[in-house]
Motif scaffolding. Structure first.
Motif, short mmCIF file in Angstrom:
data_model
loop_
_atom_site.label_atom_id
_atom_site.label_comp_id
_atom_site.label_asym_id
_atom_site.label_seq_id
_atom_site.Cartn_x
_atom_site.Cartn_y
_atom_site.Cartn_z
N UNK A 1 0.74 -1.32 0.18
CA UNK A 1 0.00 -0.11 -0.04
C UNK A 1 0.84 1.28 0.10
N UNK A 2 1.86 1.19 0.74
CA UNK A 2 2.81 2.38 0.87
C UNK A 2 3.52 2.85 -0.64
N UNK A 3 3.65 1.79 -1.47
CA UNK A 3 4.24 1.92 -2.79
C UNK A 3 2.93 1.90 -3.80
N UNK A 4 1.73 2.05 -3.35
CA UNK A 4 0.69 2.30 -4.36
C UNK A 4 0.72 0.98 -5.18
N UNK A 5 0.97 -0.28 -4.88
CA UNK A 5 0.96 -1.39 -5.64
C UNK A 5 -0.80 -1.46 -5.78
N UNK A 6 -0.95 -1.97 -7.19
CA UNK A 6 -2.35 -2.25 -7.63
C UNK A 6 -2.80 -3.66 -7.06
N UNK A 7 -3.96 -3.62 -6.82
CA UNK A 7 -4.50 -5.08 -6.34
C UNK A 7 -4.55 -6.14 -7.53
N UNK A 8 -4.57 -5.72 -8.69
CA UNK A 8 -4.31 -6.57 -9.97
C UNK A 8 -2.76 -6.50 -10.38
N UNK A 9 -1.88 -6.35 -9.45
CA UNK A 9 -0.67 -6.08 -10.04
C UNK A 9 0.22 -7.42 -10.02
N UNK A 10 -0.55 -8.67 -9.65
CA UNK A 10 0.21 -9.92 -9.56
C UNK A 10 0.94 -10.20 -8.13
N UNK A 11 1.44 -11.34 -7.94
CA UNK A 11 2.06 -11.71 -6.84
C UNK A 11 3.35 -11.09 -6.67
N UNK A 12 3.70 -11.00 -5.50
CA UNK A 12 5.06 -10.74 -4.91
C UNK A 12 5.77 -11.59 -4.28
N UNK A 13 7.00 -11.34 -4.00
CA UNK A 13 7.76 -12.09 -2.94
C UNK A 13 7.90 -11.21 -1.54
N UNK A 14 7.19 -11.43 -0.62
CA UNK A 14 7.47 -10.60 0.84
C UNK A 14 8.25 -11.19 1.61
N UNK A 15 9.35 -10.18 2.23
CA UNK A 15 10.08 -10.63 3.03
C UNK A 15 9.85 -9.89 4.32
N UNK A 16 9.41 -10.52 5.39
CA UNK A 16 8.98 -9.85 6.73
C UNK A 16 10.17 -10.13 7.59
N UNK A 17 10.95 -9.22 8.11
CA UNK A 17 11.96 -9.52 9.09
C UNK A 17 11.79 -8.78 10.17
N UNK A 18 11.27 -8.91 11.38
CA UNK A 18 11.34 -8.16 12.42
C UNK A 18 11.45 -9.04 14.04
N UNK A 19 10.93 -8.27 15.02
CA UNK A 19 11.43 -9.15 16.34
C UNK A 19 10.37 -9.87 16.75
N UNK A 20 9.09 -9.97 16.34
CA UNK A 20 8.15 -11.07 16.79
C UNK A 20 6.81 -10.42 16.36
N UNK A 21 6.07 -11.65 16.20
CA UNK A 21 4.68 -11.47 15.77
C UNK A 21 3.95 -12.95 15.83
N UNK A 22 2.63 -12.82 16.24
CA UNK A 22 2.07 -13.95 16.37
C UNK A 22 1.90 -14.65 15.20
N UNK A 23 2.19 -16.19 15.13
CA UNK A 23 2.39 -16.68 13.90
C UNK A 23 0.96 -17.75 13.63
#
Length: 801
Positions: free
Chosen positions: A513-535
């Motif tokens: 969303x920050x980059x204005x990526x369109x909903x029909x823009x196709x799949x991306x590879x998302x890499x989430x690196x942080x401290x913690x979050x509930x899996x």
């Protein structure tokens, strides 16, 4: 910048709707000036949708008007859209163009962020012959407080804390004159009619500036600071605690009284020349500092500059900002060195905004308080930014940026309204409606009771300001988050669904969303690196790879899991994570047998290793985690950086990065790539083998830190390139607090681009949890829309994870 649509053909009258940040910024006077220049008739007014213009005249002149409106909009304005239609002027009298009263209609426009003092107002307060000479509340339509003083829309004086100060005849004349830059400047005031400032000792005794040979209270406060005193200063969005940044004793005493012993302190300097004496300042950073938002900008520190060592212990960067209010400019006018300007609170509490609260909470910290009688309605902390990978990146989005709406892709224009509650740390809220996302200012960590109360106040405030009626409330799936608990309760009260969303998928939705990526823009590879979050599986995630888009992200890889011995205590005490990683990489007995002579091995002789081994073996209070942030903690602890305990979130990783040198100077540590069942696993076990061998050979901290950063960047790049090829993806999206590490982020981004991949990263919102609410709002709205389209019950909404 908005594009001007083609006008209706052969029209002599038009209705022109302008949407965006167009109220409280001098937009109507600009419209008035342009219309009169072109001999056009009609009128302009504010309403809940923005600005409405009725205009009549020759078609060519109306077309010229629209072109100039876009080109000559005021400095603080942002036009998001212009809609033009025919206007039947039949029966309309007069050939003049007028500015009309605001119309009370439904709210669909934005509140403008607070803005730093403009050059024209600054010149006035410095001019002895001007009636606003040394007046600390000087402002105009191009600058001054906005969000911090507003109570309701439309942004008129009656709806701000300036309603308590009736304007004198001179100010009222400026306010009514469309040719004056103070036309309808809602905070307009002068020494005759506006707020006043005074200085008092911490015991409440008012200090007479004349008795100290000072021109006024601000000058007297400056003199106290020069004498080594600590002064609490009421600014635009809250209080600061200030002292001389070159006075080691004053800085140490401020830390002792405030209870903030390690976290860096923000600095304010008179101008760029002063900043350049203490930090490396390039053109991009200078431009960022000079923005109307006036954020704190992290800059490389100049060694031996003369600042007190307690300003930023263990750091190689300094956080500088320029004065952003007349009061700050007056305070720093004679200073050729910086002032510490840290938040006015005790450590981890919210910043004070009220005089009585400041007397109570800051009276034991500050020697004196510089106060004024203009109420701060909404607390707005300083924003923080840094130039990384060649672009400005927000680390904290607050004063100067919030709550300017974030434009979203056109495909999201019809999304249903959603309220997103954000995370537990670095909390922000997000309201999605009319194709825009309104992200609140930084609120802080909800573990603090006062911050939690302000969180609920801000929910009510924003819903009222924007007349927001959510069709759903989006929350983090973590069962123990206060933000999620409040969101579920609110959803029940409103009779709408609470959509639970997995933390790291939301991170990826946020960067899209920050980059204005369109909903029909196709799949991306998302890499989430942080401290913690509930899996999904109840473990603690923090190093995850996904393939998909906003609402269909499928996990395809992760970092290897290790126990989190002691749960939350392992986050605060990095030695626990060091134990967990060493035990996972070698087995504890094998590690002791091979590397028992190392300092880090001897360290554990005084630690309850047997208890930790039983905990990790049984899983009792030792959940598994794939956290990248905890891997940084473990490496930091191994080289003696924050081994025992951290004093603030991310301290170990931040201080480890300060020991890095250019990555091409060393070989990176190796990582192993394995995995079964379609889920790839990046394992740091080989890294620990090489790291311990380096330590056994007498390697310095610098070598270990640099080899770790390079090895991790190379390993993440290699895995990501492999996954992108396997899933036929050409775009990689990076999100999570680990990307605040400039060394890793820039190396990773460069490696991915070198492999031919497009890299999406955060700019408008933080990569840390301060951006979570944006991802929640967008993903939640898309899920809600899909559910409605499928005519399913909203009560049966999927969790989205």
């Amino acid at each position: 910048m908005a594009q001007t649509p083609d006008p209706p053909s052969a029209s002599t009258g038009e209705l022109i709707r302008v949407r965006g940040l167009v109220q409280g910024v001098g937009f109507r006077p600009t419209v008035w000036r342009l219309a009169r220049d072109l001999g056009l008739a009609g009128g302009v007014r504010n309403d809940g949708d923005g600005v409405l213009i009725r205009i009549a005249g020759a078609a060519a002149d109306i077309e010229a008007f629209c072109r100039r409106l876009v080109a000559e909009q005021p400095p603080l304005a942002r036009i998001d859209g212009i809609e033009r239609g025919a206007w039947d002027r039949a029966g309309q009298a007069g050939a003049d163009f007028v500015i009309e009263h605001s119309a009370a209609t439904g709210v669909h426009t934005g509140v403008v962020p607070d803005a730093a003092t403009c050059p024209a107002c600054l010149a006035e307060i410095r001019d002895p012959d001007n009636r606003r000479h040394r007046y600390p509340f000087t402002n105009c339509t191009h600058c001054g407080p906005r969000l911090s003083i507003v109570r309701a829309i439309p942004y008129d004086r009656a709806n701000t804390s300036m309603a308590a100060f009736p304007m004198c005849p001179d100010c009222a004349a400026e306010y009514r004159d469309p040719a004056d830059r103070r036309f309808h400047a809602q905070p307009n005031a002068c020494p005759t009619c506006g707020p006043r400032v005074w200085l008092e000792w911490s015991d409440g005794t008012v200090l007479d500036p004349a008795e100290r040979g000072a021109a006024d209270a601000v000058a007297a406060a400056s003199a106290l600071l020069a004498a080594g005193r600590i002064v609490a200063i009421k600014g635009i969005g809250g209080f600061h605690l200030a002292c001389d940044a070159a006075d080691a004793g004053a800085v140490a005493e401020l830390r002792r009284r405030k209870g903030r012993y390690a976290k860096p302190l923000a600095l304010m300097a008179r101008d760029l020349d002063v900043i350049a004496c203490y930090a490396d300042l390039d053109a991009a950073a200078a431009e960022l500092l000079r923005q109307p938002a006036a954020p704190i900008v992290l800059l490389p520190a100049r060694p031996g500059s003369g600042l007190a060592p307690g300003v930023a212990p263990g750091q190689t960067t300094l956080g500088f900002m320029l004065p952003y209010s007349p009061l700050h400019h007056l305070l720093l006018a004679d200073w050729d060195r910086p002032l510490v300007m840290t938040s006015g609170n005790r450590s981890e509490e919210p910043q004070c905004i009220d005089n009585d609260d400041a007397r109570r909470r800051l009276g034991g910290i500050a020697d004196a308080l510089l106060l004024h009688d203009r109420d701060i309605v909404n607390r707005v902390d300083d924003s923080v930014a840094r130039i990384m990978d060649g672009a400005p990146r927000l680390l904290r989005r607050a004063r100067g940026f919030a709550p300017a709406p974030l434009t979203l892709p056109e495909s999201m224009a019809s999304l249903p309204p959603v309220l997103a509650m954000g995370g537990e740390l670095k909390n922000t809220l997000c309201l999605l409606q009319d194709g825009q996302a309104v992200l609140s200012q930084h609120l802080g960590d909800l573990h603090d009771a006062a911050t939690a109360r302000e969180f609920e106040h801000t929910i009510a405030l924003y819903r009222a300001l924007y007349e927001h009626r959510p069709a759903a409330v989006a929350v983090d799936a973590h069962p123990g988050y206060h933000a999620s608990e409040v969101g579920r309760r609110l959803a029940a009260e409103l009779g709408v669904p609470a959509i639970e969303l997995q933390h790291h998928r939301v991170h990826i939705a946020a960067v899209l969303a920050d980059n204005g990526y369109p909903t029909d823009g196709g799949p991306v590879l998302g890499i989430a690196l942080d401290g913690s979050g509930y899996g999904d599986d109840g473990t603690v995630w923090g190093g995850e790879w996904f393939v998909g888009s906003y609402t269909d992200l499928r996990r395809v890889a992760r970092l290897a899991q290790v126990p989190l011995p002691g749960g939350t205590r392992a986050i605060l005490e990095p030695w626990r994570m060091l134990f967990a990683h060493l035990d996972a990489a070698f087995g504890w007995d094998a590690f002791q047998a091979r590397f028992g002579g190392l300092r880090l091995a001897r360290y554990f002789a005084k630690r309850p290793v047997d208890l930790l081994r039983r905990m990790t073996a049984s899983g009792l209070n030792a959940p598994l985690t794939s956290s990248c942030g905890r891997l940084f903690d473990a490496v930091a602890a191994a080289v003696g950086v924050c081994t025992e305990r951290i004093a603030y979130e991310g301290q170990a990783a931040i201080e480890l990065e300060t020991h890095c040198r250019p990555l091409d100077a060393v070989a990176g540590y190796p990582f192993d790539l394995g995995g079964a069942g379609g889920l790839r696993v990046l394992d740091p076990a080989p890294m620990w083998q090489s790291l311990c061998e380096d330590l056994a050979a007498g390697a310095e901290v610098t070598q270990v830190a640099t080899r770790f950063h390079r090895g991790l960047a190379e390993a993440v790049t290699a895995l990501s390139v492999e996954l992108a090829a396997a899933h036929d993806v050409g775009t990689v999206a990076l999100s999570g607090g680990v990307y605040q590490n400039r060394t890793l982020f820039e190396a990773l981004a460069a490696g991915l681009r070198a492999a031919g991949l497009r890299v999406l990263s955060h700019r408008r919102v933080p990569s840390n949890d301060g951006g979570l609410a944006l991802g929640q709002a967008v993903a939640g709205a898309l899920l809600l829309q899909a559910t409605d389209t499928g005519r399913e019950s909203r009560a049966a909404l999927p969790r989205g994870d």
